[in-house]
Design a protein around this motif. Structure first.
Motif, mmCIF file in Angstrom:
data_model
loop_
_atom_site.group_PDB
_atom_site.id
_atom_site.type_symbol
_atom_site.label_atom_id
_atom_site.label_comp_id
_atom_site.label_asym_id
_atom_site.label_seq_id
_atom_site.Cartn_x
_atom_site.Cartn_y
_atom_site.Cartn_z
ATOM 1 N N LEU A 1 -26.807 -4.738 46.785
ATOM 2 C CA LEU A 1 -27.795 -5.256 47.727
ATOM 3 C C LEU A 1 -28.646 -6.362 47.121
ATOM 4 C CD1 LEU A 1 -28.874 -1.853 49.293
ATOM 5 C CD2 LEU A 1 -27.722 -3.716 50.519
ATOM 6 N N GLY A 2 -28.561 -6.512 45.801
ATOM 7 C CA GLY A 2 -29.330 -7.566 45.142
ATOM 8 C C GLY A 2 -30.816 -7.330 45.156
ATOM 9 N N VAL A 3 -31.217 -6.069 44.958
ATOM 10 C CA VAL A 3 -32.637 -5.720 44.978
ATOM 11 C C VAL A 3 -32.993 -4.956 43.710
ATOM 12 C CG1 VAL A 3 -32.745 -5.676 47.492
ATOM 13 C CG2 VAL A 3 -32.174 -3.575 46.251
ATOM 14 N N ASP A 4 -34.298 -4.837 43.458
ATOM 15 C CA ASP A 4 -34.787 -4.088 42.311
ATOM 16 C C ASP A 4 -35.176 -2.661 42.675
ATOM 17 O OD1 ASP A 4 -34.574 -6.343 40.626
ATOM 18 O OD2 ASP A 4 -36.526 -7.076 41.311
ATOM 19 N N VAL B 1 -33.878 -0.881 54.537
ATOM 20 C CA VAL B 1 -32.472 -0.616 54.226
ATOM 21 C C VAL B 1 -32.379 0.731 53.510
ATOM 22 C CG1 VAL B 1 -30.418 -1.402 52.995
ATOM 23 C CG2 VAL B 1 -31.926 -3.070 54.113
ATOM 24 N N VAL B 2 -31.647 1.642 54.114
ATOM 25 C CA VAL B 2 -31.472 2.993 53.588
ATOM 26 C C VAL B 2 -30.036 3.131 53.110
ATOM 27 C CG1 VAL B 2 -31.554 5.452 54.145
ATOM 28 C CG2 VAL B 2 -33.194 3.873 55.192
ATOM 29 N N THR B 3 -29.857 3.596 51.892
ATOM 30 C CA THR B 3 -28.503 3.753 51.369
ATOM 31 C C THR B 3 -28.277 5.215 50.982
ATOM 32 O OG1 THR B 3 -26.871 2.846 49.822
ATOM 33 C CG2 THR B 3 -29.118 3.144 49.002
ATOM 34 N N LYS B 4 -27.106 5.502 50.431
ATOM 35 C CA LYS B 4 -26.801 6.888 50.081
ATOM 36 C C LYS B 4 -25.927 6.960 48.855
ATOM 37 C CE LYS B 4 -25.103 7.721 54.125
ATOM 38 N NZ LYS B 4 -25.131 6.334 54.662
ATOM 39 N N VAL B 5 -25.984 8.104 48.199
ATOM 40 C CA VAL B 5 -25.163 8.399 47.026
ATOM 41 C C VAL B 5 -24.546 9.772 47.210
ATOM 42 C CG1 VAL B 5 -26.506 6.937 45.462
ATOM 43 C CG2 VAL B 5 -27.172 9.332 45.783
ATOM 44 N N GLY B 6 -23.538 10.063 46.397
ATOM 45 C CA GLY B 6 -22.807 11.327 46.519
ATOM 46 C C GLY B 6 -21.325 11.110 46.615
ATOM 47 N N ALA B 7 -20.945 9.854 46.858
ATOM 48 C CA ALA B 7 -19.537 9.432 46.841
ATOM 49 C C ALA B 7 -19.496 8.001 46.347
ATOM 50 C CB ALA B 7 -18.906 9.546 48.220
ATOM 51 N N ASP B 8 -18.377 7.635 45.763
ATOM 52 C CA ASP B 8 -18.196 6.283 45.244
ATOM 53 C C ASP B 8 -16.933 5.665 45.817
ATOM 54 O OD1 ASP B 8 -20.450 6.301 43.631
ATOM 55 O OD2 ASP B 8 -19.369 7.082 41.883
ATOM 56 N N PRO B 9 -16.885 4.331 45.911
ATOM 57 C CA PRO B 9 -15.643 3.686 46.337
ATOM 58 C C PRO B 9 -14.553 3.892 45.293
ATOM 59 C CG PRO B 9 -17.239 2.049 45.606
ATOM 60 C CD PRO B 9 -17.956 3.359 45.631
ATOM 61 N N ASP B 10 -13.338 4.001 45.752
ATOM 62 C CA ASP B 10 -12.197 4.187 44.848
ATOM 63 C C ASP B 10 -11.031 3.335 45.341
ATOM 64 O OD1 ASP B 10 -10.642 5.135 42.790
ATOM 65 O OD2 ASP B 10 -10.116 7.003 43.801
ATOM 66 N N PRO B 11 -11.190 1.989 45.281
ATOM 67 C CA PRO B 11 -10.171 1.103 45.858
ATOM 68 C C PRO B 11 -8.811 1.201 45.188
ATOM 69 C CG PRO B 11 -11.788 -0.150 44.600
ATOM 70 C CD PRO B 11 -12.320 1.226 44.723
ATOM 71 N N LEU C 1 -32.569 -8.223 68.062
ATOM 72 C CA LEU C 1 -32.732 -7.228 69.115
ATOM 73 C C LEU C 1 -33.763 -6.160 68.757
ATOM 74 C CD1 LEU C 1 -28.997 -6.781 70.144
ATOM 75 C CD2 LEU C 1 -30.800 -7.803 71.537
ATOM 76 N N GLY C 2 -34.312 -6.233 67.567
ATOM 77 C CA GLY C 2 -35.368 -5.302 67.183
ATOM 78 C C GLY C 2 -35.009 -4.300 66.110
ATOM 79 N N VAL C 3 -33.801 -4.356 65.562
ATOM 80 C CA VAL C 3 -33.415 -3.427 64.502
ATOM 81 C C VAL C 3 -34.209 -3.741 63.231
ATOM 82 C CG1 VAL C 3 -31.561 -2.808 62.894
ATOM 83 C CG2 VAL C 3 -31.104 -2.892 65.353
ATOM 84 N N ASN C 4 -34.888 -2.748 62.702
ATOM 85 C CA ASN C 4 -35.531 -2.913 61.394
ATOM 86 C C ASN C 4 -35.279 -1.699 60.496
ATOM 87 O OD1 ASN C 4 -37.190 -1.068 62.680
ATOM 88 N ND2 ASN C 4 -39.076 -2.271 62.450
ATOM 89 N N HIS C 5 -34.179 -1.003 60.777
ATOM 90 C CA HIS C 5 -33.721 0.132 59.971
ATOM 91 C C HIS C 5 -32.200 0.066 59.936
ATOM 92 C CE1 HIS C 5 -32.788 4.747 60.117
ATOM 93 N NE2 HIS C 5 -32.511 4.248 58.922
ATOM 94 N N VAL C 6 -31.649 -0.200 58.756
ATOM 95 C CA VAL C 6 -30.209 -0.318 58.577
ATOM 96 C C VAL C 6 -29.766 0.716 57.555
ATOM 97 C CG1 VAL C 6 -28.347 -1.796 57.703
ATOM 98 C CG2 VAL C 6 -30.110 -2.759 59.196
ATOM 99 N N ASP C 7 -28.715 1.441 57.899
ATOM 100 C CA ASP C 7 -28.175 2.490 57.031
ATOM 101 C C ASP C 7 -26.871 2.011 56.419
ATOM 102 O OD1 ASP C 7 -28.208 5.576 56.360
ATOM 103 O OD2 ASP C 7 -26.160 5.064 56.930
ATOM 104 N N THR C 8 -26.722 2.165 55.098
ATOM 105 C CA THR C 8 -25.557 1.635 54.410
ATOM 106 C C THR C 8 -25.203 2.500 53.210
ATOM 107 O OG1 THR C 8 -24.604 -0.389 53.449
ATOM 108 C CG2 THR C 8 -26.911 0.086 52.929
ATOM 109 N N ALA C 9 -24.190 2.088 52.468
ATOM 110 C CA ALA C 9 -23.791 2.723 51.215
ATOM 111 C C ALA C 9 -22.855 1.764 50.495
ATOM 112 C CB ALA C 9 -23.079 4.053 51.462
ATOM 113 N N GLU C 10 -22.861 1.821 49.181
ATOM 114 C CA GLU C 10 -21.969 0.952 48.414
ATOM 115 C C GLU C 10 -20.512 1.292 48.692
ATOM 116 O OE1 GLU C 10 -20.822 -2.112 45.791
ATOM 117 O OE2 GLU C 10 -22.697 -1.696 46.823
#
Length: 306
Positions: free
Chosen positions: A111-114, A75-85, A43-52
């Protein structure tokens, strides 16, 4: 379908992207999650926002599986919080410099990237959510030092800020800021001065909670009579009106609405086709006149980040 574009981190992206936080609703239907993301690209999305920390890594794993190098998705990600399962709450605040570095490494692996093209530093200075306490109260300069070091090392491409104040953004400008993610919508426009500064500096404005109302106590765009009136005149939904208003309001606004539903995804992408000039006279003025209410509402409990 119209796909308005803008420049972000040196790339031309669709102004309507996708936020991956809700992918976790499809945890037991991973194939559907992958298919949803593939449809977003179609559909044209080429900007995805995510976080671990979205779904304890589930969102990043789906992105890794669904996206292909030829898709050209930023792909844009973020830091400042971590998962705590294993904790009482699913997230823990992680603001210290060594935690930010570890979070970048977690996102790289997930994400499997460098290299991560853009990483948002999620502060806890403004908007709905917790405020840092104890050793999680960290000076912005100390955080920017590690973020710029990671950029110099080639692990991240550009730095963004989230839940930041106007003074914080001004302090951070010399470091080079690609985007700001703050809570902002038609009904919560506390950061109008910051939005104008971002526009002047060529910084993308990427609002989260773009329809307000994500938590109790926050106003909802879809409850505004003016929004319903314009939606009726245009034959669209109130949610689409709220998103379209953001696109119209400033040229540096990039949307990242999230969903786990295909029909909702397609409705979000259709927002680019909405022209307020097709509504009754004064429609845009009526929306601009909607009262803005503060989004400064405490959310959650200690240890949880929104």
């Amino acid at each position: 379908m119209s796909t308005p574009t803008a420049t972000f981190a040196g790339r031309t992206v669709s102004r309507i992207g996708y936020g991956a936080a809700q992918l976790d609703r499809l945890r037991d239907r991973r194939g559907e999650a992958v298919a949803l993301l593939r449809r977003a690209v179609e559909l044209g999305v080429n900007h995805v926002d995510t976080a671990e920390f979205y779904g304890f890594g589930f969102a990043n794993a789906v992105i890794r599986e669904a996206l292909r190098p030829g898709d050209g998705v930023l792909v844009v990600t973020k830091v400042g919080a971590d998962p705590d399962p294993g904790g009482r709450l699913p997230l823990r605040i992680a603001q210290r410099p060594e935690q930010l570095r570890a979070s970048v490494e977690d996102n790289l692996r997930g994400l499997g990237v460098d290299r991560l093209p853009v990483v948002n530093l999620r502060r806890l200075d403004s908007g709905p959510g917790l405020r840092a306490e104890g050793d999680q109260v960290v000076d912005l300069d100390d955080q920017l030092a590690v973020m710029t070091a990671l950029r110099d090392e080639g692990k991240i491409g550009a730095i963004g800020l989230s839940s930041v104040t106007l003074d914080g953004l001004r302090r951070a400008l010399p470091a080079g800021i690609a985007c700001v993610q703050n809570a902002y919508s038609l009904v919560s426009r506390d950061d109008e001065d910051m939005l104008r500064l971002c526009a002047a500096e060529g910084i993308a404005w990427v609002p989260f909670f773009p329809l307000g109302g994500a938590f109790p106590g926050l106003p909802k765009v879809t409850e505004e009579p003016a929004v319903h009136a314009v939606a009726g005149a245009l034959g669209v939904t109130p949610s689409q009106v709220g998103l379209a208003w953001l696109l119209r309001h400033a040229p540096n606004v990039l949307l990242i609405p999230g969903t786990a539903d295909l029909a909702h995804l397609e409705a979000n992408m259709a927002v680019g086709d909405i022209a307020f000039d097709d509504a009754a006279d004064g429609a845009l003025a009526a929306l601009d006149a909607v009262e803005s209410r503060s989004s400064e509402v405490p959310i959650g409990e200690p240890g949880r980040a929104s």
